[in-house]
Design a protein around this motif. Structure first.
Motif, PDB file in Angstrom:
ATOM      1  N   ASN A  17     -14.851  18.604   1.152  1.00  0.00           N
ATOM      2  CA  ASN A  17     -15.941  17.782   0.595  1.00  0.00           C
ATOM      3  C   ASN A  17     -15.488  16.823  -0.506  1.00  0.00           C
ATOM      4  N   LEU A  18     -14.295  16.275  -0.372  1.00  0.00           N
ATOM      5  CA  LEU A  18     -13.810  15.307  -1.370  1.00  0.00           C
ATOM      6  C   LEU A  18     -13.558  13.930  -0.748  1.00  0.00           C
ATOM      7  N   GLU A  19     -13.928  13.775   0.501  1.00  0.00           N
ATOM      8  CA  GLU A  19     -13.664  12.504   1.184  1.00  0.00           C
ATOM      9  C   GLU A  19     -14.371  11.326   0.528  1.00  0.00           C
ATOM     10  N   GLY A  20     -15.557  11.564  -0.043  1.00  0.00           N
ATOM     11  CA  GLY A  20     -16.333  10.470  -0.641  1.00  0.00           C
ATOM     12  C   GLY A  20     -15.824  10.019  -2.003  1.00  0.00           C
ATOM     13  N   CYS A  21     -14.934  10.800  -2.615  1.00  0.00           N
ATOM     14  CA  CYS A  21     -14.397  10.436  -3.943  1.00  0.00           C
ATOM     15  C   CYS A  21     -13.263   9.418  -3.743  1.00  0.00           C
ATOM     16  N   GLU A  22     -13.652   8.169  -3.555  1.00  0.00           N
ATOM     17  CA  GLU A  22     -12.707   7.130  -3.130  1.00  0.00           C
ATOM     18  C   GLU A  22     -11.655   6.812  -4.188  1.00  0.00           C
ATOM     19  N   GLU A  23     -11.997   6.972  -5.480  1.00  0.00           N
ATOM     20  CA  GLU A  23     -11.080   6.605  -6.555  1.00  0.00           C
ATOM     21  C   GLU A  23     -10.293   7.794  -7.115  1.00  0.00           C
ATOM     22  N   LEU A  24     -10.362   8.948  -6.459  1.00  0.00           N
ATOM     23  CA  LEU A  24      -9.709  10.154  -6.962  1.00  0.00           C
ATOM     24  C   LEU A  24      -8.190   9.975  -7.008  1.00  0.00           C
ATOM     25  N   THR A  25      -7.622  10.129  -8.195  1.00  0.00           N
ATOM     26  CA  THR A  25      -6.166   9.981  -8.370  1.00  0.00           C
ATOM     27  C   THR A  25      -5.491  11.280  -8.794  1.00  0.00           C
ATOM     28  N   LYS A  26      -6.269  12.225  -9.356  1.00  0.00           N
ATOM     29  CA  LYS A  26      -5.678  13.474  -9.847  1.00  0.00           C
ATOM     30  C   LYS A  26      -6.619  14.631  -9.528  1.00  0.00           C
ATOM     31  N   LEU A  27      -6.053  15.678  -8.920  1.00  0.00           N
ATOM     32  CA  LEU A  27      -6.838  16.857  -8.540  1.00  0.00           C
ATOM     33  C   LEU A  27      -6.098  18.102  -9.001  1.00  0.00           C
ATOM     34  N   TYR A  61      -7.770  11.185   3.269  1.00  0.00           N
ATOM     35  CA  TYR A  61      -8.712  10.067   3.098  1.00  0.00           C
ATOM     36  C   TYR A  61      -8.774   9.589   1.645  1.00  0.00           C
ATOM     37  N   ASN A  62      -8.273  10.387   0.716  1.00  0.00           N
ATOM     38  CA  ASN A  62      -8.225   9.977  -0.697  1.00  0.00           C
ATOM     39  C   ASN A  62      -6.913   9.209  -0.917  1.00  0.00           C
ATOM     40  N   ILE A  63      -6.958   7.934  -0.554  1.00  0.00           N
ATOM     41  CA  ILE A  63      -5.723   7.137  -0.499  1.00  0.00           C
ATOM     42  C   ILE A  63      -5.126   6.870  -1.880  1.00  0.00           C
ATOM     43  N   HIS A  64      -5.912   7.035  -2.957  1.00  0.00           N
ATOM     44  CA  HIS A  64      -5.413   6.778  -4.314  1.00  0.00           C
ATOM     45  C   HIS A  64      -4.907   8.049  -5.004  1.00  0.00           C
ATOM     46  N   LEU A  65      -4.938   9.192  -4.305  1.00  0.00           N
ATOM     47  CA  LEU A  65      -4.511  10.455  -4.903  1.00  0.00           C
ATOM     48  C   LEU A  65      -3.009  10.440  -5.180  1.00  0.00           C
ATOM     49  N   LYS A  66      -2.629  10.604  -6.440  1.00  0.00           N
ATOM     50  CA  LYS A  66      -1.219  10.565  -6.847  1.00  0.00           C
ATOM     51  C   LYS A  66      -0.704  11.931  -7.305  1.00  0.00           C
ATOM     52  N   GLU A  67      -1.582  12.755  -7.935  1.00  0.00           N
ATOM     53  CA  GLU A  67      -1.143  14.047  -8.490  1.00  0.00           C
ATOM     54  C   GLU A  67      -1.996  15.175  -7.922  1.00  0.00           C
ATOM     55  N   LEU A  68      -1.328  16.272  -7.536  1.00  0.00           N
ATOM     56  CA  LEU A  68      -2.006  17.449  -7.009  1.00  0.00           C
ATOM     57  C   LEU A  68      -1.361  18.699  -7.616  1.00  0.00           C
ATOM     58  N   PHE A  69      -2.220  19.620  -8.064  1.00  0.00           N
ATOM     59  CA  PHE A  69      -1.748  20.864  -8.673  1.00  0.00           C
ATOM     60  C   PHE A  69      -2.304  22.045  -7.876  1.00  0.00           C
ATOM     61  N   LEU A  70      -1.379  22.849  -7.311  1.00  0.00           N
ATOM     62  CA  LEU A  70      -1.776  24.032  -6.548  1.00  0.00           C
ATOM     63  C   LEU A  70      -1.075  25.296  -7.056  1.00  0.00           C
ATOM     64  N   VAL A  71      -0.500  25.250  -8.233  1.00  0.00           N
ATOM     65  CA  VAL A  71       0.214  26.399  -8.806  1.00  0.00           C
ATOM     66  C   VAL A  71      -0.753  27.577  -8.976  1.00  0.00           C
ATOM     67  N   GLY A  72      -0.277  28.778  -8.642  1.00  0.00           N
ATOM     68  CA  GLY A  72      -1.095  29.970  -8.833  1.00  0.00           C
ATOM     69  C   GLY A  72      -2.001  30.281  -7.669  1.00  0.00           C
ATOM     70  N   ASN A  73      -1.913  29.533  -6.559  1.00  0.00           N
ATOM     71  CA  ASN A  73      -2.695  29.812  -5.353  1.00  0.00           C
ATOM     72  C   ASN A  73      -1.834  30.609  -4.361  1.00  0.00           C
ATOM     73  N   PRO A  74      -2.448  31.415  -3.500  1.00  0.00           N
ATOM     74  CA  PRO A  74      -1.657  32.183  -2.516  1.00  0.00           C
ATOM     75  C   PRO A  74      -0.830  31.301  -1.589  1.00  0.00           C
ATOM     76  N   CYS A  75      -1.303  30.096  -1.309  1.00  0.00           N
ATOM     77  CA  CYS A  75      -0.601  29.223  -0.363  1.00  0.00           C
ATOM     78  C   CYS A  75       0.767  28.787  -0.883  1.00  0.00           C
ATOM     79  N   THR A  76       0.961  28.819  -2.194  1.00  0.00           N
ATOM     80  CA  THR A  76       2.250  28.387  -2.751  1.00  0.00           C
ATOM     81  C   THR A  76       3.360  29.373  -2.424  1.00  0.00           C
TER      82      THR A  76
END
Length: 462
Positions: A83-93, A111-126
């Motif tokens: 549910n983040l597809e509509g956040c067109e200007e999202l650059t950091k999550l 679809y968030n073409i401006h996304l530059k930084e992503l933090f997933l530390v501490g999740n099981p997927c890491t």
């Protein structure tokens, strides 16, 4: 569950004069929020949204925030990215320390073409093998993953191995989802066991507290209350020890259970505190016989002055200098005065009856003391003062002299031996003192000298 409320948003929008329609940044961290909603309707212009350290299980109701640039949902119960597809200007999550095990859900961030930084530390997927390669190959727009820059060579290598890495991720993901299903069943079973245990405890308690004869209840009520309170404290301590020592997996359910347990304990303490406040005996201000007592619960210094000139009684109560006047309640009665200072009564019986309707209460601007002026009910008649003003000054002096004289006479009559006055009649000596002093003081001697003349004739007419 707790959700985002308008009151909460307005309180957090103090930097924007509590206006939420034009709000660009808001921090809703550590608010125990369990459902994310309404923000996409109230705050359409949001650019920065902080929601870390809550209990949010799902990303929702933010897709209409077209201007959102930074979303922080770290330390929540989120299990998949959506549910983040509509956040067109999202650059950091920031999704640090959540429960994301469905790593393939990051594909929605394409679809968030401006996304530059992503933090997933501490999740099981890491912990999955090939985690970083899969994310780098999937999200081409990313520049930084988990605070580490993505090099061009790293991306080329990730794209070359993408099919193999994707297959491995799918297999690990399926295994994790099966594990999560078992954890959910276990959590549900434990929850049901606790409910049944509480239900049994309530039944046994109701059976124990079945209605007894009235006389037995009266005889053992105090003792039973003390024993019950003691056993309740012991049981609570034992339950608390078991809860914290029991090993449980770190899951969204266990995190929510811990939060609910802490909240339940806090409410129980508040209820106990409130019940003790209610059970606290009230202060006795008037006895059963109707006698008004002197009471000083707030322990304040005071002075009661009888102002005879103005025919009134003045109470000076040393209330705290910085105490708000709204916390003072003054009640003047004909025979006593009562002042409530933050709910604590100060009561004083007056030496004389006063007029409550004509009384006035003021705060001193220098000391902050409460000054209450109470006119006396009896009118003062000043007859003597009026007479004295009508007497003239000279008459007044004469009157004072007469009073002094009478006082002296009274003293002489009481004890004449204490006062010795000279005999005025014996001031003049008996010897002839011709030519000394005024003639009028020696009439006898003059006549004798006149008799010595030969041709003296005593003519009475002369």
């Amino acid at each position: 569950f707790l959700s985002v409320t308008e009151d909460l948003v307005r309180r957090r929008a103090e930097h924007n004069n509590c206006e939420i329609f034009s709000l660009e940044e808001i921090s809703l961290h550590q608010q125990e929020i369990e459902k994310l909603e309404y923000l996409d309707k109230w705050c359409r212009d949001l650019k920065i949204l902080y929601l870390q350290n809550n209990l949010i299980p799902k990303i929702e109701n933010v897709s209409k925030l077209k201007k959102l640039e930074y979303l922080n949902v770290a330390l929540n119960n989120i299990e998949r990215i959506e549910n983040l597809e509509g956040c067109e200007e999202l650059t950091k999550l920031d999704l640090t320390a959540n429960f994301i095990g469905e790593l393939s859900s990051i594909e929605t961030l394409k679809y968030n073409i401006h996304l530059k930084e992503l933090f997933l530390v501490g999740n099981p997927c890491t912990e999955f093998e090939g985690y970083r390669q899969f994310v780098v190959a999937t999200l081409h727009q990313l520049k930084c993953l988990d605070s580490k820059q993505i090099e061009r060579s790293e991306r080329i290598q990730a794209l070359q191995n993408y099919p193999e890495v994707k297959q491995k991720i799918r297999e690990q993901e399926q295994a994790y989802l099966l594990k999560r299903a078992r954890e959910k069943e276990e959590a549900q079973r434990r929850m049901q066991e606790k409910k049944d245990k509480k239900h049994k405890q309530m039944e046994s308690k109701l059976g124990f507290d079945s209605p007894d004869p009235l006389q037995n209840k009266e005889n053992h009520q105090a003792e039973g209350d003390r024993e019950q309170e003691m056993w309740k404290t012991v049981e609570d301590d034992e339950e608390d020890r078991r809860f914290w020592e029991e090993p449980t997996p770190y899951t969204p359910e266990s995190r929510l259970e811990t939060h609910r347990y802490i909240e339940e304990k806090r409410r129980a303490k508040e209820n106990t505190r409130e019940s003790r406040k209610r059970d606290k005996p009230l202060w006795t201000l008037v006895t059963a016989e109707g006698k008004v007592l002197n009471v000083n619960v707030p322990k304040l210094h005071f002075s009661l002055k009888d102002d005879e000139e103005n025919n009134q009684i003045i109470l000076d109560l040393a209330v705290y200098r910085h105490l708000d006047t709204s916390l003072l309640d003054v009640d003047v009665q004909p025979t006593y005065i009562r002042v409530l200072v933050k709910g604590k009564p100060f009561q004083l019986v007056l030496p004389e009856e006063v007029k409550p309707d004509s009384s006035s209460a003021k705060r001193s601007q220098t000391t902050g003391h409460l000054v209450v002026s109470m006119p006396k009910a009896k009118e003062l008649i000043l007859a003597k003062q009026k007479v004295s003003t009508s007497i003239k000054h000279s008459d007044c002096n004469t009157l004072q002299k007469d009073v002094r004289r009478t006082i002296q006479v009274q003293k002489l009559e009481v004890d004449p031996s204490k006062y010795s006055f000279p005999d005025v009649t014996k001031i003049m000596q008996e010897k002839e003192r011709i030519g000394q002093g005024p003639i009028s003081l020696q009439p006898g001697k003059i006549t004798e000298t006149k008799k010595s003349y030969v041709d003296f004739e005593n003519n009475d007419d002369v």
